[in-house]
Design a protein around this motif. Structure first.
Motif, PDB file in Angstrom:
ATOM      1  N   ASP A   1       0.810  -1.228   0.000  1.00 10.02           N
ATOM      2  CA  ASP A   1       0.000   0.000   0.000  1.00 10.02           C
ATOM      3  C   ASP A   1       0.841   1.274   0.000  1.00 10.02           C
ATOM      4  N   VAL A   2       1.815   1.329  -0.880  1.00  2.00           N
ATOM      5  CA  VAL A   2       2.646   2.529  -0.981  1.00  2.00           C
ATOM      6  C   VAL A   2       3.063   2.699  -2.438  1.00  2.00           C
ATOM      7  N   SER A   3       3.160   3.935  -2.865  1.00  2.00           N
ATOM      8  CA  SER A   3       3.602   4.208  -4.223  1.00  2.00           C
ATOM      9  C   SER A   3       5.126   4.134  -4.310  1.00  2.00           C
ATOM     10  N   TYR A   4       5.621   3.985  -5.526  1.00  2.00           N
ATOM     11  CA  TYR A   4       7.075   3.948  -5.737  1.00  2.00           C
ATOM     12  C   TYR A   4       7.705   5.251  -5.278  1.00  2.00           C
ATOM     13  N   ASP A   5       7.088   6.389  -5.615  1.00  2.91           N
ATOM     14  CA  ASP A   5       7.653   7.690  -5.258  1.00  2.91           C
ATOM     15  C   ASP A   5       7.773   7.849  -3.739  1.00  2.91           C
ATOM     16  N   ALA A   6       6.734   7.408  -3.016  1.00  2.00           N
ATOM     17  CA  ALA A   6       6.769   7.515  -1.554  1.00  2.00           C
ATOM     18  C   ALA A   6       7.835   6.600  -0.966  1.00  2.00           C
ATOM     19  N   LEU A   7       7.947   5.386  -1.502  1.00  2.00           N
ATOM     20  CA  LEU A   7       8.951   4.441  -1.000  1.00  2.00           C
ATOM     21  C   LEU A   7      10.358   4.947  -1.278  1.00  2.00           C
ATOM     22  N   ARG A   8      10.568   5.468  -2.450  1.00  2.00           N
ATOM     23  CA  ARG A   8      11.885   6.021  -2.798  1.00  2.00           C
ATOM     24  C   ARG A   8      12.237   7.188  -1.883  1.00  2.00           C
ATOM     25  N   SER A   9      11.264   8.061  -1.636  1.00  2.00           N
ATOM     26  CA  SER A   9      11.486   9.202  -0.747  1.00  2.00           C
ATOM     27  C   SER A   9      11.774   8.740   0.677  1.00  2.00           C
ATOM     28  N   PHE A  10      11.083   7.682   1.105  1.00  2.00           N
ATOM     29  CA  PHE A  10      11.282   7.127   2.442  1.00  2.00           C
ATOM     30  C   PHE A  10      12.702   6.574   2.598  1.00  2.00           C
ATOM     31  N   VAL A  11      13.127   5.781   1.637  1.00  2.00           N
ATOM     32  CA  VAL A  11      14.471   5.203   1.699  1.00  2.00           C
ATOM     33  C   VAL A  11      15.531   6.305   1.633  1.00  2.00           C
ATOM     34  N   ASN A  12      15.299   7.285   0.792  1.00  2.21           N
ATOM     35  CA  ASN A  12      16.251   8.390   0.692  1.00  2.21           C
ATOM     36  C   ASN A  12      16.384   9.128   2.030  1.00  2.21           C
ATOM     37  N   TYR A  13      15.259   9.274   2.748  1.00  6.42           N
ATOM     38  CA  TYR A  13      15.304   9.932   4.054  1.00  6.42           C
ATOM     39  C   TYR A  13      16.135   9.121   5.046  1.00  6.42           C
ATOM     40  N   LEU A  14      16.060   7.797   4.964  1.00  2.04           N
ATOM     41  CA  LEU A  14      16.834   6.951   5.868  1.00  2.04           C
ATOM     42  C   LEU A  14      18.333   7.164   5.688  1.00  2.04           C
ATOM     43  N   TYR A  15      18.726   7.562   4.474  1.00  3.89           N
ATOM     44  CA  TYR A  15      20.136   7.812   4.199  1.00  3.89           C
ATOM     45  C   TYR A  15      20.551   9.252   4.496  1.00  3.89           C
ATOM     46  N   THR A  16      19.688  10.193   4.163  1.00  9.17           N
ATOM     47  CA  THR A  16      20.104  11.604   4.168  1.00  9.17           C
ATOM     48  C   THR A  16      19.448  12.459   5.246  1.00  9.17           C
TER      49      THR A  16
ATOM     50  N   VAL B   1       2.800   7.593   7.287  1.00  9.53           N
ATOM     51  CA  VAL B   1       2.326   6.214   7.404  1.00  9.53           C
ATOM     52  C   VAL B   1       3.513   5.250   7.453  1.00  9.53           C
ATOM     53  N   LEU B   2       4.474   5.441   6.557  1.00  7.02           N
ATOM     54  CA  LEU B   2       5.654   4.582   6.528  1.00  7.02           C
ATOM     55  C   LEU B   2       6.499   4.761   7.790  1.00  7.02           C
ATOM     56  N   ALA B   3       6.619   6.000   8.240  1.00  6.60           N
ATOM     57  CA  ALA B   3       7.416   6.280   9.438  1.00  6.60           C
ATOM     58  C   ALA B   3       6.810   5.606  10.660  1.00  6.60           C
ATOM     59  N   GLU B   4       5.482   5.606  10.737  1.00  2.00           N
ATOM     60  CA  GLU B   4       4.830   4.930  11.866  1.00  2.00           C
ATOM     61  C   GLU B   4       5.004   3.414  11.757  1.00  2.00           C
ATOM     62  N   LYS B   5       4.811   2.890  10.579  1.00  7.30           N
ATOM     63  CA  LYS B   5       4.885   1.437  10.370  1.00  7.30           C
ATOM     64  C   LYS B   5       6.265   0.884  10.705  1.00  7.30           C
ATOM     65  N   TYR B   6       7.306   1.657  10.340  1.00  2.00           N
ATOM     66  CA  TYR B   6       8.672   1.171  10.539  1.00  2.00           C
ATOM     67  C   TYR B   6       9.387   1.878  11.701  1.00  2.00           C
ATOM     68  N   GLU B   7       8.612   2.622  12.480  1.00  2.00           N
ATOM     69  CA  GLU B   7       9.078   3.243  13.724  1.00  2.00           C
ATOM     70  C   GLU B   7      10.279   4.173  13.517  1.00  2.00           C
ATOM     71  N   VAL B   8      10.167   5.007  12.500  1.00  2.00           N
ATOM     72  CA  VAL B   8      11.180   6.045  12.269  1.00  2.00           C
ATOM     73  C   VAL B   8      10.613   7.329  12.875  1.00  2.00           C
ATOM     74  N   LYS B   9      10.861   7.522  14.154  1.00  9.45           N
ATOM     75  CA  LYS B   9      10.154   8.545  14.920  1.00  9.45           C
ATOM     76  C   LYS B   9      10.431   9.961  14.437  1.00  9.45           C
ATOM     77  N   HIS B  10      11.689  10.251  14.103  1.00 17.05           N
ATOM     78  CA  HIS B  10      12.008  11.624  13.689  1.00 17.05           C
ATOM     79  C   HIS B  10      11.337  11.990  12.376  1.00 17.05           C
ATOM     80  N   LEU B  11      11.196  11.022  11.473  1.00 10.08           N
ATOM     81  CA  LEU B  11      10.492  11.285  10.214  1.00 10.08           C
ATOM     82  C   LEU B  11       9.011  11.505  10.474  1.00 10.08           C
TER      83      LEU B  11
END
Length: 245
Positions: free
Chosen positions: A122-137, A152-162
């Motif tokens: 339940d996520v678009s490619y653009d959102a997933l790419r942006s999410f992964v990029n945030y994990l790096y940068t 939604v992704l930040a909550e699901k994967y517990e990335v609190k600062h995002l």
């Protein structure tokens, strides 16, 4: 202190309040030099922090300067509208260090760990790419939809600062047109700051609430939230009456 010559004035320093002689109002020489030293020191500290951030930041697998990213895992967006999803490359070490959910997933012998492919539902490619990029940068370019998707992704994967970053952005974009939808979304994803801000906006405009399509939809979809809105409105009225009384 020497006496003022023609064209000069005896002034009071805006910083230390001592008198000094100059052609222009402002600060005395001592305070000016001290302020300049403080400014230079702050600039050095900022430059030092920037250098540390740049050093600690992982380079992104999307950086075109990195011809070989040595990625050892791919994430795939399984959005219903993505007929042929494009895999998003990443590194297990980065995912595990940024998200306790990814860490648990990759540490044990789950299918994702063995295959090197993680399907994100339940996520678009653009959102997933942006999410992964945030994990790096630690950076994300947000619009309203991307703010919702990344929260939604930040909550699901517990990335609190995002999650906090997205929530603050969505609060800044609150208006009457999106208040009810934001309130419902915040409830669903435990976004307390967004929930409180949206609820406050709704209770401040109760005369217009029942006239909206969003209200009708909310009554049908989740009537308990409607009850919560009216309870908050009544509580606000009581508190206002008590304060005025």
């Amino acid at each position: 202190m020497s006496r003022a010559t023609i064209g000069q004035l005896k002034l009071q320093c805006l910083s230390c309040k001592e008198e000094y002689i100059s052609d222009d109002a402002g600060t005395c020489k001592e305070c000016y030099e001290e302020a300049s030293e403080t400014e230079e020191e702050l600039k050095r500290e900022i430059d030092d922090l920037k250098s540390k951030v740049a050093f600690l930041r992982f380079w992104s697998p999307f950086d075109t300067r990195n011809r070989s990213s040595f990625s050892d895992v791919v994430l795939v967006a399984s959005d219903e509208f993505e007929a042929n999803p494009v895999p998003v490359p990443a590194h297990k070490a980065v995912l595990a260090s940024r998200s306790p959910v990814f860490k648990a997933m990759l540490e044990i012998e789950m299918e994702e760990s063995r295959s090197g492919t993680i399907n994100i539902s339940d996520v678009s490619y653009d959102a997933l790419r942006s999410f992964v990029n945030y994990l790096y940068t630690g950076e994300a370019c947000l619009d309203e939809q991307m703010g919702y998707d990344l929260l939604v992704l930040a909550e699901k994967y517990e990335v609190k600062h995002l999650k906090t970053y997205c929530e603050r952005f969505l609060v800044s974009k609150l208006n009457w047109d999106n208040a009810v939808a934001s309130f419902s979304f915040a409830h669903q994803h435990n976004a307390k700051q967004l929930l409180e801000s949206a609820l406050s906006m709704i209770t401040d405009n109760m005369d217009n609430l029942t006239k909206t399509e969003e209200y009708t939809h909310l009554v049908e979809k989740d009537p308990r939230l409607v009850v919560e809105i009216f309870e908050a409105y009544l509580s606000k009225q009581v508190n206002t009456a008590a304060r005025d009384g």
